[in-house]
Design a protein around this motif. Structure first.
Motif, mmCIF file in Angstrom:
data_model
loop_
_atom_site.group_PDB
_atom_site.id
_atom_site.type_symbol
_atom_site.label_atom_id
_atom_site.label_comp_id
_atom_site.label_asym_id
_atom_site.label_seq_id
_atom_site.Cartn_x
_atom_site.Cartn_y
_atom_site.Cartn_z
ATOM 1 N N ALA A 1 39.406 50.888 33.473
ATOM 2 C CA ALA A 1 38.983 49.580 34.109
ATOM 3 C C ALA A 1 37.532 49.482 33.506
ATOM 4 N N ARG B 1 34.333 47.212 32.574
ATOM 5 C CA ARG B 1 34.011 45.715 32.845
ATOM 6 C C ARG B 1 32.849 45.556 32.304
ATOM 7 N N TRP C 1 39.803 45.616 29.886
ATOM 8 C CA TRP C 1 39.716 46.212 31.477
ATOM 9 C C TRP C 1 41.095 46.629 31.720
ATOM 10 N N PHE C 2 42.275 46.256 31.259
ATOM 11 C CA PHE C 2 43.765 46.580 31.469
ATOM 12 C C PHE C 2 44.104 47.936 30.847
ATOM 13 N N SER C 3 43.637 47.930 29.565
ATOM 14 C CA SER C 3 43.949 48.996 28.540
ATOM 15 C C SER C 3 43.273 50.151 28.517
ATOM 16 N N ASN C 4 42.090 50.173 29.423
ATOM 17 C CA ASN C 4 41.002 51.185 29.348
ATOM 18 C C ASN C 4 40.578 51.694 28.047
ATOM 19 N N GLU D 1 37.368 41.943 28.732
ATOM 20 C CA GLU D 1 36.498 41.323 29.737
ATOM 21 C C GLU D 1 34.907 40.950 29.183
#
Lengths: 173, 306
Positions: free
Chosen positions: B296, B298, B272-275, B256
Protein backbone atom coordinates in the motif's frame (compact mmCIF):
# COMPACT_ATOMS: atom_id res chain seq x y z
CA UNK A 1 -26.63 -9.74 -23.10
CA UNK A 2 -25.65 -6.83 -25.27
CA UNK A 3 -22.01 -6.79 -26.22
CA UNK A 4 -21.28 -3.17 -25.47
CA UNK A 5 -17.80 -1.77 -25.70
CA UNK A 6 -17.41 0.69 -22.86
CA UNK A 7 -20.35 2.26 -21.17
CA UNK A 8 -19.84 5.24 -18.93
CA UNK A 9 -22.79 5.88 -16.77
CA UNK A 10 -24.18 9.33 -16.24
CA UNK A 11 -25.13 8.58 -12.63
CA UNK A 12 -21.75 9.84 -11.55
CA UNK A 13 -22.82 13.45 -11.93
CA UNK A 14 -25.79 13.14 -9.58
CA UNK A 15 -23.70 11.13 -7.16
CA UNK A 16 -21.41 13.98 -6.31
CA UNK A 17 -24.16 15.86 -4.52
CA UNK A 18 -24.12 13.27 -1.76
CA UNK A 19 -21.68 13.86 1.05
CA UNK A 20 -19.72 10.72 1.75
CA UNK A 21 -17.89 10.29 4.99
CA UNK A 22 -14.57 9.58 3.37
CA UNK A 23 -11.83 8.89 5.84
CA UNK A 24 -8.14 9.36 5.47
CA UNK A 25 -7.17 5.68 5.19
CA UNK A 26 -8.63 3.39 2.57
CA UNK A 27 -8.57 -0.39 2.93
CA UNK A 28 -8.50 -3.04 0.22
CA UNK A 29 -9.59 -6.55 -0.57
CA UNK A 30 -8.45 -8.74 -3.45
CA UNK A 31 -10.26 -12.05 -3.77
CA UNK A 32 -10.19 -14.58 -6.61
CA UNK A 33 -12.28 -17.68 -7.24
CA UNK A 34 -11.81 -20.09 -10.14
CA UNK A 35 -15.05 -21.22 -11.76
CA UNK A 36 -15.15 -24.22 -14.12
CA UNK A 37 -17.36 -22.55 -16.68
CA UNK A 38 -16.75 -20.60 -19.88
CA UNK A 39 -15.89 -16.95 -19.33
CA UNK A 40 -18.97 -15.81 -21.27
CA UNK A 41 -21.24 -17.85 -19.03
CA UNK A 42 -19.80 -16.18 -15.94
CA UNK A 43 -19.87 -12.76 -17.58
CA UNK A 44 -23.55 -13.13 -18.51
CA UNK A 45 -24.38 -13.57 -14.84
CA UNK A 46 -22.05 -10.97 -13.39
CA UNK A 47 -22.55 -8.20 -15.92
CA UNK A 48 -26.29 -7.96 -15.49
CA UNK A 49 -26.28 -5.24 -12.88
CA UNK A 50 -29.92 -5.79 -11.90
CA UNK A 51 -29.89 -9.54 -11.20
CA UNK A 52 -27.26 -10.03 -8.50
CA UNK A 53 -29.98 -11.41 -6.19
CA UNK A 54 -30.20 -14.44 -8.50
CA UNK A 55 -26.72 -15.59 -7.54
CA UNK A 56 -25.70 -13.75 -4.37
CA UNK A 57 -27.22 -15.38 -1.26
CA UNK A 58 -26.79 -12.28 0.90
CA UNK A 59 -28.89 -10.18 -1.47
CA UNK A 60 -32.60 -10.65 -1.03
CA UNK A 61 -33.76 -8.40 -3.84
CA UNK A 62 -32.66 -5.68 -6.23
CA UNK A 63 -34.50 -2.61 -7.39
CA UNK A 64 -33.34 -0.46 -10.28
CA UNK A 65 -34.62 3.10 -9.86
CA UNK A 66 -32.70 4.18 -12.95
CA UNK A 67 -30.28 2.65 -15.42
CA UNK A 68 -26.91 2.03 -13.74
CA UNK A 69 -28.19 2.29 -10.19
CA UNK A 70 -29.30 -0.60 -8.01
CA UNK A 71 -30.79 -0.76 -4.55
CA UNK A 72 -29.70 -3.95 -2.81
CA UNK A 73 -31.81 -5.32 0.00
CA UNK A 74 -29.43 -7.36 2.13
CA UNK A 75 -31.04 -10.29 3.87
CA UNK A 76 -32.25 -9.43 7.38
CA UNK A 77 -30.46 -6.06 7.18
CA UNK A 78 -31.80 -3.36 4.90
CA UNK A 79 -30.86 -1.35 1.86
CA UNK A 80 -27.74 0.09 0.33
CA UNK A 81 -27.51 1.63 -3.13
CA UNK A 82 -24.78 1.07 -5.68
CA UNK A 83 -23.97 2.92 -8.87
CA UNK A 84 -22.25 1.53 -11.95
CA UNK A 85 -19.08 3.30 -13.09
CA UNK A 86 -17.86 1.22 -15.96
CA UNK A 87 -18.85 -1.89 -17.90
CA UNK A 88 -16.40 -3.25 -20.43
CA UNK A 89 -17.58 -6.45 -22.08
CA UNK A 90 -14.48 -6.75 -24.24
CA UNK A 91 -12.24 -6.82 -21.19
CA UNK A 92 -14.80 -8.71 -19.04
CA UNK A 93 -14.53 -6.04 -16.42
CA UNK A 94 -16.92 -3.80 -14.54
CA UNK A 95 -16.71 -1.37 -11.68
CA UNK A 96 -19.23 0.23 -9.40
CA UNK A 97 -19.37 2.11 -6.14
CA UNK A 98 -21.46 2.62 -3.05
CA UNK A 99 -23.89 5.41 -3.79
CA UNK A 100 -25.94 5.55 -0.62
CA UNK A 101 -24.47 4.10 2.53
CA UNK A 102 -26.17 2.71 5.59
CA UNK A 103 -23.57 1.59 8.07
CA UNK A 104 -26.20 -0.27 10.11
CA UNK A 105 -26.77 -2.47 7.05
CA UNK A 106 -23.19 -2.73 5.83
CA UNK A 107 -20.36 -1.31 7.99
CA UNK A 108 -18.50 0.51 5.23
CA UNK A 109 -18.80 4.24 4.54
CA UNK A 110 -17.71 4.17 0.92
CA UNK A 111 -16.43 1.55 -1.47
CA UNK A 112 -15.56 1.06 -5.08
CA UNK A 113 -15.44 -2.45 -6.48
CA UNK A 114 -14.02 -3.81 -9.70
CA UNK A 115 -14.78 -7.28 -10.97
CA UNK A 116 -12.70 -8.79 -13.72
CA UNK A 117 -12.87 -12.17 -15.42
CA UNK A 118 -10.03 -13.91 -17.20
CA UNK A 119 -9.57 -17.31 -18.78
CA UNK A 120 -7.17 -19.51 -16.83
CA UNK A 121 -6.06 -23.13 -17.19
CA UNK A 122 -8.60 -24.31 -14.60
CA UNK A 123 -11.51 -22.26 -15.87
CA UNK A 124 -12.64 -18.69 -15.46
CA UNK A 125 -10.79 -16.67 -12.86
CA UNK A 126 -13.12 -14.23 -11.20
CA UNK A 127 -11.30 -11.43 -9.42
CA UNK A 128 -13.10 -9.08 -7.02
CA UNK A 129 -11.24 -6.02 -5.82
CA UNK A 130 -12.47 -3.43 -3.40
CA UNK A 131 -11.23 -0.11 -2.07
CA UNK A 132 -13.15 1.27 0.87
CA UNK A 133 -13.29 3.19 4.14
CA UNK A 134 -14.47 1.99 7.53
CA UNK A 135 -17.93 3.00 8.77
CA UNK A 136 -16.71 5.48 11.38
CA UNK A 137 -13.95 7.50 9.78
CA UNK A 138 -13.01 9.32 12.98
CA UNK A 139 -9.90 8.33 14.86
CA UNK A 140 -11.66 6.36 17.57
CA UNK A 141 -14.14 4.04 15.86
CA UNK A 142 -16.04 1.47 17.91
CA UNK A 143 -15.09 -2.10 17.06
CA UNK A 144 -18.08 -2.78 14.82
CA UNK A 145 -17.23 0.29 12.71
CA UNK A 146 -13.47 -0.32 12.58
CA UNK A 147 -11.17 -1.07 9.63
CA UNK A 148 -11.26 -4.75 10.61
CA UNK A 149 -15.05 -4.84 10.58
CA UNK A 150 -15.10 -3.17 7.16
CA UNK A 151 -12.52 -5.57 5.71
CA UNK A 152 -14.46 -8.54 7.12
CA UNK A 153 -17.74 -7.32 5.63
CA UNK A 154 -16.26 -6.60 2.20
CA UNK A 155 -14.42 -9.95 2.15
CA UNK A 156 -17.50 -11.89 3.20
CA UNK A 157 -19.68 -10.23 0.59
CA UNK A 158 -17.17 -10.90 -2.21
CA UNK A 159 -16.32 -14.49 -1.34
CA UNK A 160 -19.87 -15.54 -0.48
CA UNK A 161 -21.08 -14.18 -3.81
CA UNK A 162 -18.34 -15.75 -5.87
CA UNK A 163 -18.59 -19.13 -4.15
CA UNK A 164 -22.32 -19.19 -4.71
CA UNK A 165 -21.93 -18.25 -8.37
CA UNK A 166 -19.33 -21.01 -8.71
CA UNK A 167 -21.73 -23.54 -7.21
CA UNK A 168 -24.53 -22.43 -9.52
CA UNK A 169 -22.46 -22.47 -12.69
CA UNK A 170 -20.63 -25.70 -11.96
CA UNK A 171 -23.97 -27.40 -11.38
CA UNK A 172 -23.30 -28.74 -7.90
CA UNK A 173 -26.25 -30.10 -6.05
CA UNK B 1 26.88 17.55 4.98
CA UNK B 2 29.02 19.72 2.68
CA UNK B 3 31.74 17.09 2.89
CA UNK B 4 29.75 15.19 0.32
CA UNK B 5 30.76 17.62 -2.44
CA UNK B 6 33.84 15.56 -3.26
CA UNK B 7 31.71 12.55 -4.02
CA UNK B 8 29.76 11.96 -7.22
CA UNK B 9 26.25 13.31 -7.08
CA UNK B 10 24.05 10.89 -5.23
CA UNK B 11 21.08 9.44 -7.06
CA UNK B 12 17.64 10.63 -6.24
CA UNK B 13 15.52 8.74 -3.77
CA UNK B 14 11.85 7.85 -3.67
CA UNK B 15 10.19 8.19 -0.27
CA UNK B 16 7.26 5.84 0.11
CA UNK B 17 4.64 5.77 2.83
CA UNK B 18 3.23 2.28 3.25
CA UNK B 19 -0.18 2.71 4.76
CA UNK B 20 -0.91 -0.96 5.44
CA UNK B 21 2.37 -1.94 7.12
CA UNK B 22 3.23 1.28 8.98
CA UNK B 23 6.60 1.92 7.39
CA UNK B 24 8.34 4.54 5.31
CA UNK B 25 10.73 3.09 2.77
CA UNK B 26 13.43 4.92 0.84
CA UNK B 27 14.42 3.65 -2.58
CA UNK B 28 17.38 4.57 -4.75
CA UNK B 29 15.76 5.42 -8.09
CA UNK B 30 18.85 4.47 -10.11
CA UNK B 31 19.25 0.96 -8.75
CA UNK B 32 15.69 0.42 -7.44
CA UNK B 33 17.32 -0.83 -4.23
CA UNK B 34 15.62 -0.20 -0.92
CA UNK B 35 17.99 1.94 1.13
CA UNK B 36 15.93 1.84 4.30
CA UNK B 37 12.68 0.69 5.79
CA UNK B 38 11.71 2.80 8.78
CA UNK B 39 8.97 1.63 11.17
CA UNK B 40 6.64 4.57 11.85
CA UNK B 41 3.27 5.22 13.50
CA UNK B 42 0.12 3.74 11.98
CA UNK B 43 -1.07 4.38 8.42
CA UNK B 44 1.29 7.01 6.99
CA UNK B 45 -0.13 9.04 4.08
CA UNK B 46 1.68 12.26 3.17
CA UNK B 47 5.45 12.50 2.84
CA UNK B 48 7.86 15.37 2.44
CA UNK B 49 11.61 15.76 2.18
CA UNK B 50 13.25 18.61 4.04
CA UNK B 51 16.51 19.44 2.22
CA UNK B 52 17.43 22.14 4.72
CA UNK B 53 17.38 19.95 7.80
CA UNK B 54 17.96 16.59 6.12
CA UNK B 55 14.73 15.08 7.24
CA UNK B 56 11.83 13.07 5.97
CA UNK B 57 8.35 13.67 7.34
CA UNK B 58 5.34 11.36 7.16
CA UNK B 59 1.82 12.28 8.22
CA UNK B 60 -0.40 9.96 10.26
CA UNK B 61 -4.02 11.10 10.18
CA UNK B 62 -5.10 8.07 12.21
CA UNK B 63 -2.80 9.07 15.05
CA UNK B 64 -2.76 12.86 14.90
CA UNK B 65 0.99 13.06 14.49
CA UNK B 66 3.88 13.48 12.09
CA UNK B 67 6.95 11.25 12.11
CA UNK B 68 10.34 12.90 11.67
CA UNK B 69 13.13 10.79 10.15
CA UNK B 70 16.79 11.66 9.55
CA UNK B 71 17.16 11.50 5.76
CA UNK B 72 20.83 10.44 5.95
CA UNK B 73 20.89 7.85 8.74
CA UNK B 74 17.21 6.88 8.35
CA UNK B 75 16.74 6.95 12.08
CA UNK B 76 13.51 8.15 13.54
CA UNK B 77 14.21 11.48 15.23
CA UNK B 78 10.83 12.03 16.81
CA UNK B 79 7.16 12.71 16.42
CA UNK B 80 5.28 15.99 16.14
CA UNK B 81 1.96 15.77 17.94
CA UNK B 82 -0.49 17.80 15.90
CA UNK B 83 -3.84 16.38 16.94
CA UNK B 84 -6.59 16.28 14.32
CA UNK B 85 -5.81 14.35 11.14
CA UNK B 86 -2.61 15.65 9.52
CA UNK B 87 -2.72 14.73 5.83
CA UNK B 88 -0.87 16.59 3.06
CA UNK B 89 2.52 18.10 3.89
CA UNK B 90 5.00 20.45 2.24
CA UNK B 91 8.26 21.96 3.49
CA UNK B 92 9.07 25.64 3.03
CA UNK B 93 12.37 25.36 1.17
CA UNK B 94 13.00 29.12 1.24
CA UNK B 95 14.87 28.82 4.52
CA UNK B 96 12.03 29.87 6.78
CA UNK B 97 11.37 27.45 9.58
CA UNK B 98 8.02 26.33 8.27
CA UNK B 99 6.34 23.08 7.43
CA UNK B 100 2.74 23.26 6.19
CA UNK B 101 0.27 20.46 6.85
CA UNK B 102 -3.40 20.07 5.99
CA UNK B 103 -5.65 18.87 8.80
CA UNK B 104 -8.43 16.73 7.36
CA UNK B 105 -10.48 16.65 10.55
CA UNK B 106 -10.26 20.27 11.66
CA UNK B 107 -10.53 21.80 8.15
CA UNK B 108 -7.34 23.69 8.78
CA UNK B 109 -3.84 24.41 7.64
CA UNK B 110 -1.28 23.71 10.35
CA UNK B 111 1.93 25.69 10.37
CA UNK B 112 4.73 23.87 12.14
CA UNK B 113 8.00 25.40 13.26
CA UNK B 114 10.53 22.97 11.85
CA UNK B 115 13.09 23.72 14.55
CA UNK B 116 10.96 23.53 17.67
CA UNK B 117 8.69 20.93 15.99
CA UNK B 118 5.65 22.64 17.42
CA UNK B 119 2.41 23.66 15.77
CA UNK B 120 2.60 27.45 15.72
CA UNK B 121 -0.50 28.33 13.73
CA UNK B 122 -3.79 26.85 12.63
CA UNK B 123 -5.63 28.56 9.77
CA UNK B 124 -9.15 27.83 8.57
CA UNK B 125 -9.43 26.45 5.04
CA UNK B 126 -12.20 24.54 3.22
CA UNK B 127 -13.75 21.25 4.21
CA UNK B 128 -11.51 18.15 4.30
CA UNK B 129 -8.28 19.66 3.01
CA UNK B 130 -6.11 17.00 1.36
CA UNK B 131 -3.31 17.93 -1.04
CA UNK B 132 -1.15 21.03 -0.65
CA UNK B 133 1.34 22.77 -2.93
CA UNK B 134 3.76 25.60 -2.20
CA UNK B 135 5.19 28.17 -4.58
CA UNK B 136 8.06 29.19 -2.34
CA UNK B 137 9.24 32.03 -4.61
CA UNK B 138 5.83 33.69 -4.91
CA UNK B 139 5.04 32.76 -1.28
CA UNK B 140 1.71 31.15 -2.07
CA UNK B 141 0.10 28.01 -0.71
CA UNK B 142 -2.56 26.09 -2.60
CA UNK B 143 -4.79 23.71 -0.69
CA UNK B 144 -7.29 21.28 -2.23
CA UNK B 145 -10.50 21.10 -0.16
CA UNK B 146 -11.95 17.73 -0.96
CA UNK B 147 -15.45 18.26 0.41
CA UNK B 148 -15.92 21.89 -0.60
CA UNK B 149 -14.83 21.44 -4.22
CA UNK B 150 -12.35 24.29 -4.06
CA UNK B 151 -8.77 25.38 -3.71
CA UNK B 152 -7.77 27.84 -1.01
CA UNK B 153 -4.95 30.24 -1.87
CA UNK B 154 -3.05 31.44 1.18
CA UNK B 155 -0.01 33.59 1.81
CA UNK B 156 2.91 31.47 3.00
CA UNK B 157 4.10 34.10 5.49
CA UNK B 158 1.02 35.88 6.76
CA UNK B 159 -2.45 34.58 7.59
CA UNK B 160 -3.92 36.16 4.45
CA UNK B 161 -6.22 34.35 2.11
CA UNK B 162 -6.15 35.53 -1.50
CA UNK B 163 -8.86 33.39 -3.00
CA UNK B 164 -11.00 30.32 -2.80
CA UNK B 165 -11.37 28.96 -6.31
CA UNK B 166 -14.12 26.53 -7.32
CA UNK B 167 -12.78 23.32 -8.85
CA UNK B 168 -14.14 20.00 -10.08
CA UNK B 169 -15.76 17.56 -7.66
CA UNK B 170 -13.70 16.28 -4.73
CA UNK B 171 -10.29 17.82 -5.41
CA UNK B 172 -7.58 15.74 -3.77
CA UNK B 173 -4.18 16.52 -5.26
CA UNK B 174 -2.88 19.93 -6.28
CA UNK B 175 0.30 21.04 -8.05
CA UNK B 176 1.76 24.42 -8.95
CA UNK B 177 4.02 24.82 -11.97
CA UNK B 178 7.68 25.63 -11.36
CA UNK B 179 7.22 29.03 -13.03
CA UNK B 180 4.35 29.68 -10.60
CA UNK B 181 1.92 30.62 -13.36
CA UNK B 182 -0.49 27.70 -13.26
CA UNK B 183 -2.13 25.61 -10.56
CA UNK B 184 -3.57 22.21 -11.39
CA UNK B 185 -6.22 20.50 -9.28
CA UNK B 186 -7.63 17.03 -9.92
CA UNK B 187 -11.28 16.34 -9.11
CA UNK B 188 -11.61 12.66 -8.28
CA UNK B 189 -15.40 12.46 -8.58
CA UNK B 190 -15.90 14.16 -11.93
CA UNK B 191 -12.59 13.21 -13.54
CA UNK B 192 -11.50 16.75 -14.23
CA UNK B 193 -8.34 18.78 -13.98
CA UNK B 194 -9.01 22.42 -13.15
CA UNK B 195 -6.32 24.77 -14.46
CA UNK B 196 -6.04 28.03 -12.52
CA UNK B 197 -3.96 31.04 -13.56
CA UNK B 198 -2.19 32.81 -10.71
CA UNK B 199 -2.55 36.49 -11.71
CA UNK B 200 -6.20 36.76 -10.71
CA UNK B 201 -6.80 33.18 -9.53
CA UNK B 202 -9.41 32.40 -12.14
CA UNK B 203 -10.11 29.09 -13.81
CA UNK B 204 -8.35 29.10 -17.16
CA UNK B 205 -9.80 25.84 -18.38
CA UNK B 206 -11.01 22.46 -17.19
CA UNK B 207 -9.52 19.35 -18.77
CA UNK B 208 -11.08 15.93 -18.93
CA UNK B 209 -8.77 13.34 -17.39
CA UNK B 210 -8.95 9.62 -16.57
CA UNK B 211 -11.12 7.85 -14.02
CA UNK B 212 -10.57 9.03 -10.41
CA UNK B 213 -7.50 11.26 -10.78
CA UNK B 214 -5.72 10.98 -7.42
CA UNK B 215 -2.33 12.34 -8.40
CA UNK B 216 -1.13 15.42 -10.26
CA UNK B 217 2.32 16.91 -10.73
CA UNK B 218 4.39 19.03 -13.07
CA UNK B 219 7.92 18.72 -14.37
CA UNK B 220 10.38 21.37 -13.24
CA UNK B 221 11.23 22.32 -16.82
CA UNK B 222 7.60 23.49 -17.19
CA UNK B 223 7.08 21.12 -20.11
CA UNK B 224 4.98 18.31 -18.72
CA UNK B 225 1.89 17.87 -16.65
CA UNK B 226 1.00 14.43 -15.31
CA UNK B 227 -2.22 13.05 -13.87
CA UNK B 228 -2.41 9.62 -12.20
CA UNK B 229 -5.85 8.03 -12.53
CA UNK B 230 -6.76 5.49 -9.90
CA UNK B 231 -9.79 4.08 -11.72
CA UNK B 232 -8.24 3.70 -15.16
CA UNK B 233 -4.81 2.59 -13.89
CA UNK B 234 -2.92 5.03 -16.03
CA UNK B 235 -1.08 8.33 -16.16
CA UNK B 236 -2.15 10.96 -18.63
CA UNK B 237 0.69 13.10 -19.90
CA UNK B 238 -0.06 16.67 -21.03
CA UNK B 239 1.99 19.44 -22.53
CA UNK B 240 2.12 21.95 -19.69
CA UNK B 241 2.00 24.98 -22.02
CA UNK B 242 -0.54 23.99 -24.67
CA UNK B 243 -2.43 21.74 -22.19
CA UNK B 244 -2.77 19.20 -24.99
CA UNK B 245 -2.76 15.53 -24.14
CA UNK B 246 0.41 13.78 -25.27
CA UNK B 247 0.03 10.20 -24.07
CA UNK B 248 -1.83 7.79 -21.84
CA UNK B 249 0.56 5.50 -20.06
CA UNK B 250 -0.53 2.30 -18.34
CA UNK B 251 0.85 1.83 -14.84
CA UNK B 252 0.12 -0.53 -11.92
CA UNK B 253 -3.18 -0.87 -10.12
CA UNK B 254 -4.86 2.11 -8.46
CA UNK B 255 -2.06 4.64 -8.82
CA UNK B 256 -2.20 7.28 -6.14
CA UNK B 257 0.68 9.74 -6.33
CA UNK B 258 3.05 10.87 -9.06
CA UNK B 259 6.34 12.79 -8.81
CA UNK B 260 8.98 13.81 -11.34
CA UNK B 261 12.78 13.73 -11.03
CA UNK B 262 14.58 17.07 -10.72
CA UNK B 263 16.00 16.72 -14.25
CA UNK B 264 12.43 16.29 -15.58
CA UNK B 265 13.39 13.01 -17.28
CA UNK B 266 11.45 10.47 -15.23
CA UNK B 267 8.18 10.20 -13.40
CA UNK B 268 7.46 7.81 -10.53
CA UNK B 269 4.03 6.55 -9.60
CA UNK B 270 2.94 4.79 -6.40
CA UNK B 271 0.48 2.01 -7.23
CA UNK B 272 -1.56 1.61 -4.06
CA UNK B 273 -3.35 -1.60 -4.94
CA UNK B 274 -0.62 -3.59 -6.70
CA UNK B 275 2.13 -2.57 -4.27
CA UNK B 276 4.63 -1.29 -6.76
CA UNK B 277 6.11 1.86 -8.25
CA UNK B 278 5.96 2.58 -11.97
CA UNK B 279 8.86 4.38 -13.58
CA UNK B 280 7.95 6.45 -16.63
CA UNK B 281 10.46 7.76 -19.15
CA UNK B 282 9.07 11.15 -20.15
CA UNK B 283 10.96 11.24 -23.46
CA UNK B 284 9.86 7.78 -24.51
CA UNK B 285 6.44 8.42 -22.93
CA UNK B 286 6.15 4.93 -21.54
CA UNK B 287 6.60 2.88 -18.41
CA UNK B 288 10.14 1.50 -18.41
CA UNK B 289 10.10 -0.47 -15.18
CA UNK B 290 8.02 -1.37 -12.18
CA UNK B 291 9.51 -1.96 -8.74
CA UNK B 292 7.77 -4.22 -6.27
CA UNK B 293 7.55 -2.39 -2.94
CA UNK B 294 5.97 -2.93 0.48
CA UNK B 295 2.21 -3.00 0.90
CA UNK B 296 0.00 0.00 0.00
CA UNK B 297 2.38 2.78 -1.11
CA UNK B 298 0.66 6.20 -1.04
CA UNK B 299 3.15 9.08 -0.75
CA UNK B 300 0.79 12.02 -1.10
CA UNK B 301 3.01 14.97 -2.03
CA UNK B 302 6.31 15.27 -3.83
CA UNK B 303 8.08 12.05 -2.87
CA UNK B 304 11.26 12.35 -4.91
CA UNK B 305 14.22 13.65 -2.91
CA UNK B 306 17.83 14.35 -3.79
Amino acid sequence: MKKLATVFVAGQIALTSLAFAHGPTPQKIDETVVISAPVDAVWNKVSDFSTIADWHPMVEKVEVPEEGTRILTLKDKGNITESLDDMNADAYSMSYRLYEEDIEVFPVSFYSVSIELSEGAEGTEMNWKGRFYRADTGNFPPEHYSDEAAVAAMTEFATTGMESLKTQLEGHK
Amino acid sequence: MLLLTALPLAAERAILSHQAVDTVSVIDVETAKTLATVPVAAAPVGVAYDPLRHRIYSTHPEKGLITVIDSETYEKIGEIKTGGQPFGIVVDDSGKRQVFVTDWERDALLVINAESMLVVDLLAVGSKPAGIALDSKARRLYIANRESDSVTVLDADTPDQYAEVKTGKAPYAVAVSEDGQQVFVAGIQDDTLTVIETEEYTVKTTLKVGDKPYGVTTSQDNKHLLVANQGSNDVWLFDQQSLKEIARIKVGEMPESVSVSADSEHAYVTNWFSNDVSVIDLQQRKETSRWPVAEAPRSLGNFIAD
